[in-house]
Design an enzyme around this catalytic site. Sequence first.
Site, PDB file in Angstrom:
ATOM      1  N   HIS A 243       0.820  -1.212   0.000  1.00  0.00           N
ATOM      2  CA  HIS A 243       0.000   0.000   0.000  1.00  0.00           C
ATOM      3  C   HIS A 243       0.865   1.278   0.000  1.00  0.00           C
ATOM      4  CE1 HIS A 243      -3.405  -2.585   1.111  1.00  0.00           C
ATOM      5  NE2 HIS A 243      -2.727  -3.012   2.161  1.00  0.00           N
TER       6      HIS A 243
HETATM    7  O1  RIB Z   1      -5.195   0.060   4.698  1.00  0.00           O
HETATM    8  C1  RIB Z   1      -3.801   0.028   4.492  1.00  0.00           C
HETATM    9  C2  RIB Z   1      -3.138   1.122   5.273  1.00  0.00           C
HETATM   10  O2  RIB Z   1      -3.372   0.937   6.671  1.00  0.00           O
HETATM   11  C3  RIB Z   1      -1.604   1.106   5.128  1.00  0.00           C
HETATM   12  O3  RIB Z   1      -1.098   2.400   5.279  1.00  0.00           O
HETATM   13  C4  RIB Z   1      -1.165   0.256   6.279  1.00  0.00           C
HETATM   14  O4  RIB Z   1       0.162   0.543   6.710  1.00  0.00           O
HETATM   15  C5  RIB Z   1      -2.138   0.688   7.336  1.00  0.00           C
HETATM   16  O5  RIB Z   1      -1.650   1.902   7.917  1.00  0.00           O
END
Ligand code: RIB
Length: 313
Positions: A243
């Site tokens: 992500h």
């Molecule tokens: O939903 C994914 C996000 O939430 C990413 O930034 C992960 O590190 C968590 O913070």
Amino acid sequence: MPLRKIIIDTDPGQDDAVAILLALASPDEIEVLGITAVAGNVPLALTQKNARMVCELAGRPDMRVFAGCDAPLRRKLITAEHVHGKTGLDGPTLPDPTMPLCDGHAVDFLVDTLRTEPAGSVTLCALGPLTNIATALQKAPDIAPRIAQIVLMGGAYFEVGNITPTAEFNIYVDPEAAEQVFACGAPLTVMPLDVTHKALVTAERNAAIRALGTPAGLAVAQMTDFFERFDREKYGSDGAPLHDPCVTAWLIRPDLFAGRHINVEIETASDLTLGMTVADWWRVSGRAPNATFMGDLDADGFFALLTERLGRL
Ligand code: RIB
Ligand code: CA
């Protein structure tokens, strides 16, 4: 490409760690002015510690790391140990940090830096709940027009939620903060699950990272080995979705991404859809666009960039 000055606001988190490593491995494109930790994946005491561990893994014990908000603006903190493990960086065995945590609150660092650096010269890269940034905007509304861009990982439209049926974690943890950030007027580039779920660390891609044979390469491979099990079980994904590295990769290679400039609002009232990013992808609302909302990614190009840059550490 001109050097871009950034502050990384983060809740490490294995994927945050990879995003930070990518930024620190790219000094020709990115100057990291500092890192601000926020409560999110795990409590603040761990996110600030993890941020320092990652800086030392990158060979940057000189990096300024600040602790920020330990809870959302108005709600009880929700964490994600079920995804990231009890330390937030489960997978590799990394030494405790020896570099100091900077004195002062992360929010004050955000405000002071945005007031001191030339207007429009600092980009905020938000990888966790938006509590620190919203608090800085509340404390110093004058900083909003001074922000060059906010590039954030958060939200979802076609992919819907990963922590509830309708909400993505970063937005869900502090929806009031997200509402303020999405309304602040700074140019927003958003990396939702719609695009980050296309950045999957398949076995082949993870093998290439491990084959770097460096401490950073091995640590990243071990992080994703741990981190992937949540998405494999839930989505049947062919590997962990990276992500947060979509944020720092976009700074270096925006051509790897595609999206639309649309209106995005945050649900803060309904318990059923709390934290949903109501993305007007089809432009039917008539509401003014406020964000470039990414939807597609050249995944092979992304991993080629990431692997090459990790190899520099
Ligand atoms: O939903 C994914 C996000 O939430 C990413 O930034 C992960 O590190 C968590 O913070
Ligand atoms: Ca994160």
